[in-house]
Design an enzyme around this catalytic site. Structure first.
Site, PDB file in Angstrom:
ATOM      1  N   GLU A 127     -11.784  -3.872   4.305  1.00 33.87           N
ATOM      2  CA  GLU A 127     -11.729  -5.093   5.131  1.00 33.87           C
ATOM      3  C   GLU A 127     -12.418  -5.563   5.921  1.00 33.87           C
ATOM      4  OE1 GLU A 127      -8.185  -7.433   3.408  1.00 33.87           O
ATOM      5  OE2 GLU A 127      -8.846  -7.273   0.833  1.00 33.87           O
ATOM      6  N   ASN A 169     -13.496  -0.169   1.326  1.00 31.94           N
ATOM      7  CA  ASN A 169     -13.220  -0.835   0.533  1.00 31.94           C
ATOM      8  C   ASN A 169     -13.010  -2.617   1.145  1.00 31.94           C
ATOM      9  OD1 ASN A 169     -12.408  -0.978  -2.568  1.00 31.94           O
ATOM     10  ND2 ASN A 169     -10.343  -1.723  -1.566  1.00 31.94           N
ATOM     11  N   HIS A 205     -13.086  -9.494  -6.841  1.00 32.10           N
ATOM     12  CA  HIS A 205     -12.057 -10.668  -6.869  1.00 32.10           C
ATOM     13  C   HIS A 205     -13.365 -12.294  -7.305  1.00 32.10           C
ATOM     14  CE1 HIS A 205      -7.957  -8.619  -5.625  1.00 32.10           C
ATOM     15  NE2 HIS A 205      -8.617  -8.293  -4.600  1.00 32.10           N
ATOM     16  N   GLU A 234     -10.761  -3.903  -7.419  1.00 32.66           N
ATOM     17  CA  GLU A 234      -9.302  -4.819  -7.646  1.00 32.66           C
ATOM     18  C   GLU A 234      -9.690  -6.467  -8.280  1.00 32.66           C
ATOM     19  OE1 GLU A 234      -7.866  -6.497  -3.525  1.00 32.66           O
ATOM     20  OE2 GLU A 234      -8.110  -3.646  -3.255  1.00 32.66           O
ATOM     21  N   ASP A 236     -10.497  -9.074 -10.408  1.00 37.41           N
ATOM     22  CA  ASP A 236      -9.859  -9.890 -11.188  1.00 37.41           C
ATOM     23  C   ASP A 236     -11.252 -11.542 -11.382  1.00 37.41           C
ATOM     24  OD1 ASP A 236      -9.684 -11.298  -8.928  1.00 37.41           O
ATOM     25  OD2 ASP A 236      -7.288 -10.837  -9.015  1.00 37.41           O
TER      26      ASP A 236
HETATM   27  O1  G3I Z   1       7.998  -7.011   0.290  1.00 35.44           O
HETATM   28  C1  G3I Z   1       8.635  -8.708   1.060  1.00 35.44           C
HETATM   29  C2  G3I Z   1      10.021  -8.842   0.721  1.00 35.44           C
HETATM   30  O2  G3I Z   1      10.740  -8.515   0.940  1.00 35.44           O
HETATM   31  C3  G3I Z   1       9.659 -10.573   1.135  1.00 35.44           C
HETATM   32  O3  G3I Z   1      10.773 -11.252   0.386  1.00 35.44           O
HETATM   33  C4  G3I Z   1       8.628 -11.603   0.119  1.00 35.44           C
HETATM   34  C5  G3I Z   1       8.668 -12.985   0.720  1.00 35.44           C
HETATM   35  O4  G3I Z   1       7.444 -13.209   0.656  1.00 35.44           O
HETATM   36  O5  G3I Z   1       7.568 -11.324   0.921  1.00 35.44           O
HETATM   37  C6  G3I Z   1       7.210  -9.986   0.454  1.00 35.44           C
HETATM   38  O6  G3I Z   1       6.040  -9.267   0.425  1.00 35.44           O
HETATM   39  C7  G3I Z   1       5.001 -10.013  -0.021  1.00 35.44           C
HETATM   40  C8  G3I Z   1       4.132  -9.047  -0.849  1.00 35.44           C
HETATM   41  O7  G3I Z   1       2.966  -9.121  -1.078  1.00 35.44           O
HETATM   42  C9  G3I Z   1       5.071  -7.985  -1.556  1.00 35.44           C
HETATM   43  O8  G3I Z   1       5.585  -8.346  -3.079  1.00 35.44           O
HETATM   44  C10 G3I Z   1       4.547 -10.751   0.846  1.00 35.44           C
HETATM   45  O9  G3I Z   1       4.619 -11.721   1.262  1.00 35.44           O
HETATM   46  C11 G3I Z   1       2.847 -10.871   0.225  1.00 35.44           C
HETATM   47  O10 G3I Z   1       1.627 -11.540   1.214  1.00 35.44           O
HETATM   48  C12 G3I Z   1       2.014  -9.640  -0.575  1.00 35.44           C
HETATM   49  O11 G3I Z   1       0.923  -9.969  -1.117  1.00 35.44           O
HETATM   50  C13 G3I Z   1       0.385  -8.891  -1.847  1.00 35.44           C
HETATM   51  C14 G3I Z   1      -1.250  -9.445  -0.169  1.00 35.44           C
HETATM   52  O12 G3I Z   1      -2.440  -8.515  -0.620  1.00 35.44           O
HETATM   53  C15 G3I Z   1      -0.817  -8.958   1.243  1.00 35.44           C
HETATM   54  O13 G3I Z   1      -2.440  -8.814   1.803  1.00 35.44           O
HETATM   55  C16 G3I Z   1      -0.331  -9.513  -1.910  1.00 35.44           C
HETATM   56  O14 G3I Z   1       1.000  -8.793  -3.231  1.00 35.44           O
HETATM   57  C17 G3I Z   1      -1.374  -8.618  -2.957  1.00 35.44           C
HETATM   58  O15 G3I Z   1      -2.227  -8.335  -3.807  1.00 35.44           O
HETATM   59  C18 G3I Z   1      -2.660  -8.372  -2.039  1.00 35.44           C
HETATM   60  O16 G3I Z   1      -3.741  -7.565  -2.454  1.00 35.44           O
HETATM   61  C19 G3I Z   1      -4.902  -7.658  -1.665  1.00 35.44           C
HETATM   62  C20 G3I Z   1      -5.164  -6.394  -1.089  1.00 35.44           C
HETATM   63  O17 G3I Z   1      -4.295  -4.817  -0.663  1.00 35.44           O
HETATM   64  C21 G3I Z   1      -6.173  -5.645  -0.627  1.00 35.44           C
HETATM   65  N1  G3I Z   1      -7.585  -6.747  -1.347  1.00 35.44           N
HETATM   66  C22 G3I Z   1      -6.840  -8.206  -1.047  1.00 35.44           C
HETATM   67  C23 G3I Z   1      -6.216  -8.312  -2.271  1.00 35.44           C
HETATM   68  C24 G3I Z   1      -5.343  -9.565  -2.570  1.00 35.44           C
HETATM   69  O18 G3I Z   1      -4.996 -10.399  -2.029  1.00 35.44           O
END
Ligand code: G3I
Length: 304
Positions: A127, A169, A205, A234, A236
């Site tokens: 990105e 990517n 996406h 990715e 969806d």
């Molecule tokens: O691990 C912490 C946890 O300790 C905490 O209690 C909790 C409270 O919010 O957050 C947890 O972290 C979260 C993490 O996912 C793990 O679950 C983050 O807040 C959350 O922002 C994070 O979201 C991820 C996101 O990337 C972050 O940018 C999504 O799961 C994941 O699906 C998403 O994937 C991205 C790709 O990497 C790149 N392309 C876009 C795609 C969708 O956004």
């Protein structure tokens, strides 16, 4: 064949999914994972904040858990992501200049070395281009270390794991537009100067507001024509029912029509596993049942 992975393999492709380590103990989740998918991308566990929470101290246990699962079940791995403006540890977020550049190089070297030989393809840089019509790089702390940060990241990854395919990517690059044109120009430049790049990932996406671009396949093909593999990384698709099923089938057919499209990864298993809360963008419902989108994707792989 009768599963996504086995059917894709018959066509010389893979069919993968994003996986969260903490869900592997959910029997419904891992049952579908091991039945249907032969490629795994860690959803968060290989990102910079997860693997180097304190500078110089590497933490691989969650990602290793996923890699062990993959090894035990004959699945391959896509690594995600070595250098990205998002999900950086807080110590890196506040860095700049040479210190940040050196930290990035050290991070890539450590992570790619730890997983050397175990990764089919790495998302080396994720990105890095801006949205909108400008066709420029995204402003970020990494970009402010100098425009060459992307090629430095690729050269560093190649040195650490020469056997892994190295991918760029991004999202909103799924059709021909200013952003994908800018990525295209970068890949063309890298190929002409011998910067190591092997593949481009199209996140795909797909929102209900902006449906699958009509030039989706043509866009994949023009990148493939530059001499790189292309992958759907990715996937969806917002929506439900027949419309969603048709879009999934279109993506599968587009990939199969491009000989250098090596595989498709969906970004989660059940709708309830999706990062897009409130949407139902995946192939299995919350109970793990196959949706019309699943059947459409499977039939499209099998050519029926
Ligand atoms: O691990 C912490 C946890 O300790 C905490 O209690 C909790 C409270 O919010 O957050 C947890 O972290 C979260 C993490 O996912 C793990 O679950 C983050 O807040 C959350 O922002 C994070 O979201 C991820 C996101 O990337 C972050 O940018 C999504 O799961 C994941 O699906 C998403 O994937 C991205 C790709 O990497 C790149 N392309 C876009 C795609 C969708 O956004």
């Amino acid at each position: 064949a009768t599963t996504l992975g086995a059917s894709a393999a018959e066509k010389g492709r893979y069919f993968g999914t994003a996986v969260a380590a903490y869900k592997l103990s959910d029997a419904t989740y891992s049952g579908i994972l091991d039945r249907e998918f032969n490629m795994i991308t860690p959803e968060n566990e290989m990102k910079w904040d997860a693997t180097e929470p304190t500078q110089g101290q590497f933490s691989y246990s969650s990602a290793d858990q996923i890699v062990s699962h993959a090894t035990a079940h004959g699945q391959r791995m896509r690594g995600h992501a070595l250098a990205w403006h998002s999900q950086q540890p807080s110590w890196a977020q506040n860095m700049s200049g040479t210190a940040l550049r050196n930290a990035m190089v050290n991070h890539i070297t450590n992570v790619a070395t730890h997983y050397k030989g175990k990764i089919y393809a790495w998302d080396v840089v994720n990105e890095a281009f801006a949205d909108g019509g400008g066709g420029g790089r995204r402003d970020s702390n990494l970009q402010r270390t100098g425009n060459d940060w992307i090629e430095v990241a690729f050269r560093t990854a190649r040195a650490a794991d020469p056997g892994a395919k190295l991918c760029y990517n991004d999202y909103n690059t799924d059709g021909v537009n200013a952003k994908s044109n800018a990525v295209y120009a970068m890949v063309q430049d890298f190929k002409s100067r011998g910067v190591p790049i092997d593949c481009v990932g199209f996140q795909s996406h797909i929102n209900s507001g902006s449906p699958l671009p009509s030039d989706y396949q043509a866009n994949l093909q023009r990148f493939a024509n530059l001499g790189v593999d292309v992958q759907i990384t990715e996937l969806d698709i917002a929506g439900s029912g027949t419309a969603q099923a048709n879009s999934y089938a279109s993506v599968v057919k587009a990939c199969l029509a491009v000989s250098r499209c090596t595989g498709i990864t969906v970004w989660g298993i059940r709708d309830s596993d999706s990062w897009r809360s409130g949407d139902t963008p995946l192939l299995f419902d919350n109970n793990g049942n196959k949706k019309p989108a699943y059947t459409a994707a499977l039939d499209a792989i099998n050519g029926s």
